[in-house]
Design a protein around this motif. Structure first.
Motif, PDB file in Angstrom:
ATOM      1  N   CYS A 189       0.835  -1.213   0.000  1.00  0.00           N
ATOM      2  CA  CYS A 189       0.000   0.000   0.000  1.00  0.00           C
ATOM      3  C   CYS A 189       0.866   1.259   0.000  1.00  0.00           C
ATOM      4  N   SER A 190       1.948   1.221   0.758  1.00  0.00           N
ATOM      5  CA  SER A 190       2.806   2.403   0.848  1.00  0.00           C
ATOM      6  C   SER A 190       3.443   2.732  -0.498  1.00  0.00           C
ATOM      7  N   ILE A 191       3.618   1.708  -1.347  1.00  0.00           N
ATOM      8  CA  ILE A 191       4.218   1.928  -2.670  1.00  0.00           C
ATOM      9  C   ILE A 191       3.160   2.311  -3.698  1.00  0.00           C
ATOM     10  N   VAL A 192       2.026   1.645  -3.672  1.00  0.00           N
ATOM     11  CA  VAL A 192       0.995   1.875  -4.696  1.00  0.00           C
ATOM     12  C   VAL A 192       0.119   3.063  -4.341  1.00  0.00           C
ATOM     13  N   PHE A 193      -0.351   3.129  -3.084  1.00  0.00           N
ATOM     14  CA  PHE A 193      -1.301   4.157  -2.671  1.00  0.00           C
ATOM     15  C   PHE A 193      -0.667   5.310  -1.911  1.00  0.00           C
ATOM     16  N   GLY A 194       0.587   5.159  -1.496  1.00  0.00           N
ATOM     17  CA  GLY A 194       1.285   6.255  -0.831  1.00  0.00           C
ATOM     18  C   GLY A 194       1.129   6.297   0.665  1.00  0.00           C
ATOM     19  N   ASN A 195       0.379   5.385   1.262  1.00  0.00           N
ATOM     20  CA  ASN A 195       0.244   5.378   2.713  1.00  0.00           C
ATOM     21  C   ASN A 195      -0.201   4.004   3.206  1.00  0.00           C
ATOM     22  N   ARG A 196      -0.015   3.760   4.494  1.00  0.00           N
ATOM     23  CA  ARG A 196      -0.488   2.542   5.118  1.00  0.00           C
ATOM     24  C   ARG A 196      -1.874   2.802   5.710  1.00  0.00           C
ATOM     25  N   PHE A 197      -2.564   1.734   6.091  1.00  0.00           N
ATOM     26  CA  PHE A 197      -3.891   1.865   6.681  1.00  0.00           C
ATOM     27  C   PHE A 197      -3.855   1.331   8.108  1.00  0.00           C
ATOM     28  N   VAL A 254     -10.045   1.802  -5.255  1.00  0.00           N
ATOM     29  CA  VAL A 254      -8.856   2.412  -5.858  1.00  0.00           C
ATOM     30  C   VAL A 254      -9.216   3.720  -6.541  1.00  0.00           C
ATOM     31  N   GLU A 255     -10.407   3.780  -7.128  1.00  0.00           N
ATOM     32  CA  GLU A 255     -10.823   5.010  -7.820  1.00  0.00           C
ATOM     33  C   GLU A 255     -10.913   6.181  -6.854  1.00  0.00           C
ATOM     34  N   GLU A 256     -11.398   5.950  -5.644  1.00  0.00           N
ATOM     35  CA  GLU A 256     -11.462   7.018  -4.646  1.00  0.00           C
ATOM     36  C   GLU A 256     -10.066   7.541  -4.333  1.00  0.00           C
ATOM     37  N   ILE A 257      -9.128   6.632  -4.187  1.00  0.00           N
ATOM     38  CA  ILE A 257      -7.744   7.044  -3.917  1.00  0.00           C
ATOM     39  C   ILE A 257      -7.177   7.801  -5.113  1.00  0.00           C
ATOM     40  N   MET A 258      -7.475   7.324  -6.315  1.00  0.00           N
ATOM     41  CA  MET A 258      -6.970   7.985  -7.520  1.00  0.00           C
ATOM     42  C   MET A 258      -7.490   9.421  -7.623  1.00  0.00           C
ATOM     43  N   GLU A 259      -8.769   9.626  -7.330  1.00  0.00           N
ATOM     44  CA  GLU A 259      -9.348  10.974  -7.415  1.00  0.00           C
ATOM     45  C   GLU A 259      -8.672  11.924  -6.433  1.00  0.00           C
ATOM     46  N   LYS A 260      -8.354  11.436  -5.246  1.00  0.00           N
ATOM     47  CA  LYS A 260      -7.647  12.282  -4.272  1.00  0.00           C
ATOM     48  C   LYS A 260      -6.238  12.602  -4.767  1.00  0.00           C
ATOM     49  N   HIS A 261      -5.605  11.630  -5.417  1.00  0.00           N
ATOM     50  CA  HIS A 261      -4.271  11.866  -5.974  1.00  0.00           C
ATOM     51  C   HIS A 261      -4.316  12.907  -7.089  1.00  0.00           C
ATOM     52  N   LYS A 262      -5.325  12.843  -7.931  1.00  0.00           N
ATOM     53  CA  LYS A 262      -5.449  13.805  -9.028  1.00  0.00           C
ATOM     54  C   LYS A 262      -5.576  15.232  -8.498  1.00  0.00           C
ATOM     55  N   SER A 268       6.151  17.167 -10.567  1.00  0.00           N
ATOM     56  CA  SER A 268       7.600  17.199 -10.332  1.00  0.00           C
ATOM     57  C   SER A 268       8.016  16.322  -9.156  1.00  0.00           C
ATOM     58  N   SER A 269       7.017  15.812  -8.410  1.00  0.00           N
ATOM     59  CA  SER A 269       7.360  15.031  -7.222  1.00  0.00           C
ATOM     60  C   SER A 269       6.328  13.925  -6.985  1.00  0.00           C
ATOM     61  N   PRO A 270       6.362  12.860  -7.797  1.00  0.00           N
ATOM     62  CA  PRO A 270       5.414  11.756  -7.611  1.00  0.00           C
ATOM     63  C   PRO A 270       5.637  11.050  -6.274  1.00  0.00           C
ATOM     64  N   ARG A 271       4.521  10.730  -5.616  1.00  0.00           N
ATOM     65  CA  ARG A 271       4.603  10.134  -4.278  1.00  0.00           C
ATOM     66  C   ARG A 271       4.550   8.604  -4.300  1.00  0.00           C
ATOM     67  N   ASP A 272       3.957   8.038  -5.353  1.00  0.00           N
ATOM     68  CA  ASP A 272       3.712   6.600  -5.359  1.00  0.00           C
ATOM     69  C   ASP A 272       3.379   6.149  -6.786  1.00  0.00           C
ATOM     70  N   TYR A 273       3.005   4.883  -6.914  1.00  0.00           N
ATOM     71  CA  TYR A 273       2.700   4.303  -8.229  1.00  0.00           C
ATOM     72  C   TYR A 273       1.548   5.031  -8.913  1.00  0.00           C
ATOM     73  N   LEU A 278      -0.515   8.557 -13.231  1.00  0.00           N
ATOM     74  CA  LEU A 278      -1.257   9.766 -13.611  1.00  0.00           C
ATOM     75  C   LEU A 278      -0.382  10.695 -14.458  1.00  0.00           C
ATOM     76  N   ILE A 279       0.882  10.812 -14.097  1.00  0.00           N
ATOM     77  CA  ILE A 279       1.812  11.647 -14.870  1.00  0.00           C
ATOM     78  C   ILE A 279       1.997  11.066 -16.264  1.00  0.00           C
ATOM     79  N   LYS A 280       2.107   9.745 -16.356  1.00  0.00           N
ATOM     80  CA  LYS A 280       2.239   9.073 -17.654  1.00  0.00           C
ATOM     81  C   LYS A 280       0.995   9.284 -18.508  1.00  0.00           C
ATOM     82  N   ILE A 281      -0.180   9.260 -17.901  1.00  0.00           N
ATOM     83  CA  ILE A 281      -1.432   9.521 -18.630  1.00  0.00           C
ATOM     84  C   ILE A 281      -1.408  10.919 -19.233  1.00  0.00           C
TER      85      ILE A 281
END
Length: 501
Positions: A189-197, A254-262, A268-273, A278-281
């Motif tokens: 989770c820390s790598i893909v979503f940027g945080n633990r739960f 995952v979509e909820e997490i993605m929307e918060k990331h967007k 210039s500073s990606p936090r996670d996968y 999103l930057i690649k998109i």
């Protein structure tokens, strides 16, 4: 009179129906014979059913083993109308997945996976889209610490949270499943979503439960029937529909997490996968053929999350049960931990080379439990010449990993749990090429590096801090797997822990 005429027609039509059915069987048989061509040998299939009846009533691994004895290490089965080439043993699987890696790098187009994964992500995509997203994912995961010291530190931090939770059990019996799955999942989770739960996060627990449920639901009879008759079962409710509903729920998480990331993205500073995707998109938004889009992000994220959590969790869960069953093995691991690590510091990956018995025990746990005995289905990408046979393009291929991990030619006592399978006579660690717990070739598990690191650090830290105890005499502990065709799980059990530090 009309009724008599109708009955007369019915009686008269019965021979025609029998003749028509016989004609169908004859032409089907001839068609199958022509389609078989130069395929590997196998039991003769029945019309429509293929070899399904021959696979019923007997444990599937036992049945597949008998076919291997009759037809050799490479043979053909029919699941319904779908032909499947089965690969058995180390040599056949290595020759296919490594020596002919490109030709065997496809994925079959199951109706179930087609409806869920939609040929996207990492597991079930094929061709150039698969190569692109896998290459991007591997690079991104390495950038965020996969296989590096930074991820080791994250794992150690998470394990300390686990140790604190385990101490709260205060020697009482408990089911370790919840703690293990939460802790292992938090690493990826820390790598893909940027945080633990937090362990009390209910939404995250729902995600874990959905994944675990679907892993077992894949084996359901009606889900398998959906793969053979999707058009027939599509309109009807049942376990197959619940599987799709569960997957949609995972996507929404995952979509909820993605929307918060967007909303908070800094290119210039990606936090996670997810940030990196999103930057690649954004970079490829002008290309209408780009595989980098939001749906692929969701599916790829779930693929990586599954690869980095589920099999490792099951291995730890099952491994603790095996150590309860074999206290003499646990005692030797304790002894090695005290000798190499001691009590005053946390285990590190650099310790592994000095701890051959612990390393051998972890390998033996993976070999013995054999989580995915049938492997993951492949398909050939082109008409392929293999061992004198011709396998037509898109034919499904099943590498039976069980036949490698339990092969007496490579493991002296394959049905016995024995770390000695991975030890030289002088006690040093013995590498075994037939250890294919992560499969092999171009489609081998993307999370292998992370899994190896997690298994060593989790096992050694738990055993550094605790001695395992069961209310049942170790001789009476049942380690027989709950076999679900595609996945082996340990039986439910409880343990208690005695503090060692």
């Amino acid at each position: 009179m009309e009724t008599l005429a109708w009955l007369g027609q019915g009686v008269f039509s019965l021979p025609l129906l029998i003749f028509a059915f016989a004609l169908f069987v004859f032409f089907w048989w001839r068609t199958q014979s022509s389609l078989l061509g130069n395929l590997p040998p196998g039991p003769r299939p029945l019309p429509l059913l293929g070899n399904l009846l021959q696979l019923r009533g007997v444990p599937i691994l036992e049945c597949l083993s008998k076919f291997k004895e009759t037809y050799g290490p490479v043979y053909t089965l029919y699941f319904g109308s779908q032909k499947v080439v089965m690969l058995c043993g180390f040599q056949a699987i290595k020759e296919a997945l490594v020596d002919h890696g490109e030709e065997f790098s496809g994925r079959p187009d199951f109706p179930v996976s087609k409806r869920t994964f939609k040929r996207q992500g990492i597991f079930f995509s094929v061709g150039d889209p698969w190569k692109q997203v896998r290459r991007f994912s591997l690079t991104t995961l390495r950038n965020f610490g996969m296989g590096k010291r930074s991820i080791e530190e994250r794992i150690q931090e998470e394990i300390q949270c686990l140790v604190e939770e385990l101490r709260k059990t205060k020697g009482l019996s408990f089911d370790p499943t919840f703690f293990i799955r939460r802790s292992v999942s938090n690493v990826i989770c820390s790598i893909v979503f940027g945080n633990r739960f937090d362990y009390k996060d209910e939404k995250f627990q729902v995600l874990l439960d959905l994944i675990a449920e679907n892993l077992q639901r894949v084996d359901n009879f009606w889900v398998q029937m959906y793969n053979f008759f999707p058009a027939v079962l599509d309109p009807f409710p049942g376990p197959h529909q619940k599987l799709f509903e569960n997957y949609r729920e995972q996507m929404r998480f995952v979509e909820e997490i993605m929307e918060k990331h967007k909303a908070s993205l800094d290119p210039s500073s990606p936090r996670d996968y997810i940030d990196a995707f999103l930057i690649k998109i954004e970079q490829e938004k002008a290309d209408p053929t780009s595989i980098f889009h939001y749906e692929n992000l969701l599916i790829s994220s779930l693929d990586i999350f599954f690869a980095g959590s589920e099999s490792t969790s099951i291995t730890l869960w099952y491994g603790l049960l095996l150590l309860l069953k074999h206290p003499e093995v646990e005692a030797k691991v304790h002894e090695e931990i005290e000798l190499v690590i001691g009590k005053n510091r946390s285990p590190r990956m650099e310790d592994r080379v000095k701890m051959p018995y612990t390393d051998a025990t972890i390998h033996e746990i993976q070999r013995f439990i054999d989580i995915f005995p049938l492997g993951v289905p492949h398909s050939v990408t082109v008409d392929t010449k293999f061992r004198g046979y011709t396998i037509p393009k898109d034919t499904m291929v099943m590498p039976l990993l069980n036949t490698v991990l339990h092969d007496p030619e490579h493991f002296k006592h394959p049905t016995t749990f024995n770390p000695g399978h991975f030890l030289e006579q002088d006690g040093s660690f013995k590498k075994n090429d037939a250890f294919l717990a992560f499969s092999t070739g171009k489609r081998m598990c993307i999370g292998e590096g992370l899994a190896r690191m997690e298994l060593f650090l989790f096992f050694t830290t738990i055993l550094q801090n605790f001695k395992l105890r069961s209310s049942i005499d170790h001789k009476d502990i049942d380690v027989t797997p709950v076999f679900k065709t595609f996945t082996k799980l340990p039986p439910l059990y409880q343990l208690s822990l005695d503090n060692r530090l």
